[in-house]
Scaffold this motif. Structure first.
Motif, PDB file in Angstrom:
ATOM      1  N   ASN A 126      89.664  15.493 -11.023  1.00 14.35           N
ATOM      2  CA  ASN A 126      89.696  16.407  -9.640  1.00 14.35           C
ATOM      3  C   ASN A 126      88.171  15.360  -9.306  1.00 14.35           C
ATOM      4  OD1 ASN A 126      90.958  18.153 -11.112  1.00 14.35           O
ATOM      5  ND2 ASN A 126      89.608  18.731 -12.365  1.00 14.35           N
ATOM      6  N   ILE A 127      88.308  15.813  -8.531  1.00 12.64           N
ATOM      7  CA  ILE A 127      86.847  15.209  -7.165  1.00 12.64           C
ATOM      8  C   ILE A 127      86.466  16.288  -7.422  1.00 12.64           C
ATOM      9  CG2 ILE A 127      86.573  14.426  -4.633  1.00 12.64           C
ATOM     10  CD1 ILE A 127      88.596  12.927  -5.844  1.00 12.64           C
ATOM     11  N   SER A 128      85.238  16.146  -7.566  1.00 14.94           N
ATOM     12  CA  SER A 128      83.773  16.819  -7.873  1.00 14.94           C
ATOM     13  C   SER A 128      82.512  16.368  -6.045  1.00 14.94           C
ATOM     14  CB  SER A 128      83.216  16.542  -8.729  1.00 14.94           C
ATOM     15  OG  SER A 128      83.671  17.126  -9.804  1.00 14.94           O
ATOM     16  N   LEU A 129      82.387  17.320  -6.023  1.00 18.75           N
ATOM     17  CA  LEU A 129      81.480  17.308  -3.840  1.00 18.75           C
ATOM     18  C   LEU A 129      80.543  18.145  -3.902  1.00 18.75           C
ATOM     19  CD1 LEU A 129      84.565  18.059  -1.765  1.00 18.75           C
ATOM     20  CD2 LEU A 129      84.068  15.615  -2.621  1.00 18.75           C
ATOM     21  N   SER A 130      79.656  17.500  -3.797  1.00 22.76           N
ATOM     22  CA  SER A 130      78.080  18.012  -3.504  1.00 22.76           C
ATOM     23  C   SER A 130      77.749  18.682  -2.446  1.00 22.76           C
ATOM     24  CB  SER A 130      76.649  17.581  -4.183  1.00 22.76           C
ATOM     25  OG  SER A 130      75.632  17.994  -3.491  1.00 22.76           O
ATOM     26  N   VAL A 131      77.592  19.495  -2.227  1.00 26.10           N
ATOM     27  CA  VAL A 131      78.269  20.106  -0.737  1.00 26.10           C
ATOM     28  C   VAL A 131      76.351  21.793   0.075  1.00 26.10           C
ATOM     29  CG1 VAL A 131      80.504  20.257  -0.461  1.00 26.10           C
ATOM     30  CG2 VAL A 131      79.743  22.435  -1.096  1.00 26.10           C
ATOM     31  N   SER A 132      76.924  21.417   1.042  1.00 23.68           N
ATOM     32  CA  SER A 132      75.696  22.821   1.396  1.00 23.68           C
ATOM     33  C   SER A 132      76.366  22.966   2.725  1.00 23.68           C
ATOM     34  CB  SER A 132      74.664  21.812   2.285  1.00 23.68           C
ATOM     35  OG  SER A 132      73.841  22.208   2.642  1.00 23.68           O
ATOM     36  N   VAL A 133      75.551  24.297   2.656  1.00 22.82           N
ATOM     37  CA  VAL A 133      76.362  25.177   3.598  1.00 22.82           C
ATOM     38  C   VAL A 133      75.687  25.471   4.845  1.00 22.82           C
ATOM     39  CG1 VAL A 133      77.703  26.845   2.092  1.00 22.82           C
ATOM     40  CG2 VAL A 133      75.456  27.355   2.321  1.00 22.82           C
ATOM     41  N   SER A 134      74.521  24.412   4.759  1.00 22.50           N
ATOM     42  CA  SER A 134      73.733  24.566   6.327  1.00 22.50           C
ATOM     43  C   SER A 134      73.587  23.294   7.150  1.00 22.50           C
ATOM     44  CB  SER A 134      71.806  24.773   5.282  1.00 22.50           C
ATOM     45  OG  SER A 134      71.143  24.933   6.422  1.00 22.50           O
ATOM     46  N   GLU A 135      73.190  23.255   7.671  1.00 27.02           N
ATOM     47  CA  GLU A 135      72.891  22.123   9.127  1.00 27.02           C
ATOM     48  C   GLU A 135      71.789  21.649   8.455  1.00 27.02           C
ATOM     49  OE1 GLU A 135      75.539  20.630  10.368  1.00 27.02           O
ATOM     50  OE2 GLU A 135      76.618  22.039   9.675  1.00 27.02           O
ATOM     51  N   SER A 136      70.993  22.207   7.899  1.00 26.32           N
ATOM     52  CA  SER A 136      69.712  21.494   7.634  1.00 26.32           C
ATOM     53  C   SER A 136      69.313  21.032   6.669  1.00 26.32           C
ATOM     54  CB  SER A 136      68.369  22.985   8.244  1.00 26.32           C
ATOM     55  OG  SER A 136      67.114  22.580   8.012  1.00 26.32           O
ATOM     56  N   ARG A 158      66.680  20.753   4.682  1.00 26.83           N
ATOM     57  CA  ARG A 158      65.264  21.241   4.618  1.00 26.83           C
ATOM     58  C   ARG A 158      65.391  22.377   3.777  1.00 26.83           C
ATOM     59  NH1 ARG A 158      61.091  21.120   8.938  1.00 26.83           N
ATOM     60  NH2 ARG A 158      60.732  18.728   8.688  1.00 26.83           N
ATOM     61  N   ASN A 159      66.639  23.304   4.262  1.00 29.60           N
ATOM     62  CA  ASN A 159      66.706  24.477   3.681  1.00 29.60           C
ATOM     63  C   ASN A 159      68.346  24.581   2.639  1.00 29.60           C
ATOM     64  OD1 ASN A 159      67.815  24.736   5.993  1.00 29.60           O
ATOM     65  ND2 ASN A 159      67.382  26.450   6.672  1.00 29.60           N
ATOM     66  N   SER A 160      68.494  23.315   2.674  1.00 28.48           N
ATOM     67  CA  SER A 160      70.082  23.766   1.553  1.00 28.48           C
ATOM     68  C   SER A 160      69.837  23.379   0.044  1.00 28.48           C
ATOM     69  CB  SER A 160      70.953  22.401   2.863  1.00 28.48           C
ATOM     70  OG  SER A 160      70.045  21.343   2.182  1.00 28.48           O
ATOM     71  N   LEU A 161      70.738  24.434   0.025  1.00 29.03           N
ATOM     72  CA  LEU A 161      70.986  24.264  -1.311  1.00 29.03           C
ATOM     73  C   LEU A 161      72.398  23.573  -1.315  1.00 29.03           C
ATOM     74  CD1 LEU A 161      69.526  27.727  -2.220  1.00 29.03           C
ATOM     75  CD2 LEU A 161      68.493  26.040  -2.608  1.00 29.03           C
ATOM     76  N   SER A 162      72.475  22.460  -2.671  1.00 25.43           N
ATOM     77  CA  SER A 162      73.388  22.395  -2.933  1.00 25.43           C
ATOM     78  C   SER A 162      74.206  22.508  -3.941  1.00 25.43           C
ATOM     79  CB  SER A 162      73.529  20.550  -3.518  1.00 25.43           C
ATOM     80  OG  SER A 162      72.898  19.525  -2.732  1.00 25.43           O
ATOM     81  N   ARG A 163      75.692  22.334  -3.785  1.00 24.91           N
ATOM     82  CA  ARG A 163      76.978  23.092  -5.089  1.00 24.91           C
ATOM     83  C   ARG A 163      77.540  22.535  -4.775  1.00 24.91           C
ATOM     84  NH1 ARG A 163      72.998  26.867  -5.081  1.00 24.91           N
ATOM     85  NH2 ARG A 163      73.604  28.990  -3.924  1.00 24.91           N
ATOM     86  N   ILE A 164      78.086  22.292  -6.245  1.00 21.62           N
ATOM     87  CA  ILE A 164      79.040  21.569  -6.202  1.00 21.62           C
ATOM     88  C   ILE A 164      80.908  22.349  -6.333  1.00 21.62           C
ATOM     89  CG2 ILE A 164      80.259  20.257  -8.745  1.00 21.62           C
ATOM     90  CD1 ILE A 164      78.324  18.969  -7.271  1.00 21.62           C
ATOM     91  N   ILE A 165      81.683  21.685  -5.849  1.00 22.44           N
ATOM     92  CA  ILE A 165      82.606  22.431  -5.711  1.00 22.44           C
ATOM     93  C   ILE A 165      83.649  21.355  -6.064  1.00 22.44           C
ATOM     94  CG2 ILE A 165      82.392  24.260  -3.853  1.00 22.44           C
ATOM     95  CD1 ILE A 165      83.593  22.693  -1.884  1.00 22.44           C
ATOM     96  N   ARG A 166      85.278  21.781  -7.035  1.00 22.97           N
ATOM     97  CA  ARG A 166      86.233  20.627  -7.305  1.00 22.97           C
ATOM     98  C   ARG A 166      87.767  21.257  -7.151  1.00 22.97           C
ATOM     99  NH1 ARG A 166      82.231  21.841 -11.562  1.00 22.97           N
ATOM    100  NH2 ARG A 166      81.406  20.173 -12.171  1.00 22.97           N
ATOM    101  N   PHE A 167      88.147  20.044  -6.411  1.00 19.67           N
ATOM    102  CA  PHE A 167      89.283  19.666  -6.365  1.00 19.67           C
ATOM    103  C   PHE A 167      90.044  18.932  -6.768  1.00 19.67           C
ATOM    104  CE2 PHE A 167      86.503  20.412  -2.376  1.00 19.67           C
ATOM    105  CZ  PHE A 167      87.490  22.137  -1.930  1.00 19.67           C
TER     106      PHE A 167
END
Length: 94
Positions: A37-47, A49-58
């Motif tokens: 499985n590929i695990s990606l650390s992603v952010s939904v914010s462009e900045s 500074r105020n972005s929280l990382s989430r891990i999603i898997r495919f």
């Protein structure tokens, strides 16, 4: 455009289910790309500074909706793709 999960790179923006809704996510880094499985650390914010990382898997062969490909800038400030975009074809199941 849709691409296979194994072709996702850091900096790509994908459409994925994150924070309980489908939204555009920027790939911060790829975690353990050698696993099934590929695990990606992603952010939904462009900045950052105020972005929280989430891990999603495919799964490695999953087809993912690509919103924008990561690019580098040339000496003139133009966006240059790091590698050609690859169109994936969904397998035909018989």
């Amino acid at each position: 455009m849709k691409i296979q999960a194994i072709h996702i790179q850091t900096g790509d923006r994908i459409i994925a289910y994150c924070n309980n809704k489908m939204q555009i996510c920027r790939v911060k880094h790829i975690v353990d790309p050698e696993l099934n499985n590929i695990s990606l650390s992603v952010s939904v914010s462009e900045s950052s500074r105020n972005s929280l990382s989430r891990i999603i898997r495919f799964q490695r062969d999953a087809v993912v909706e690509l919103y924008a490909k990561a690019c580098t800038q040339d000496e003139f400030g133009s966006c240059v793709l790091e590698e050609p975009m690859v169109h994936s074809v969904d397998p035909i199941v018989s």
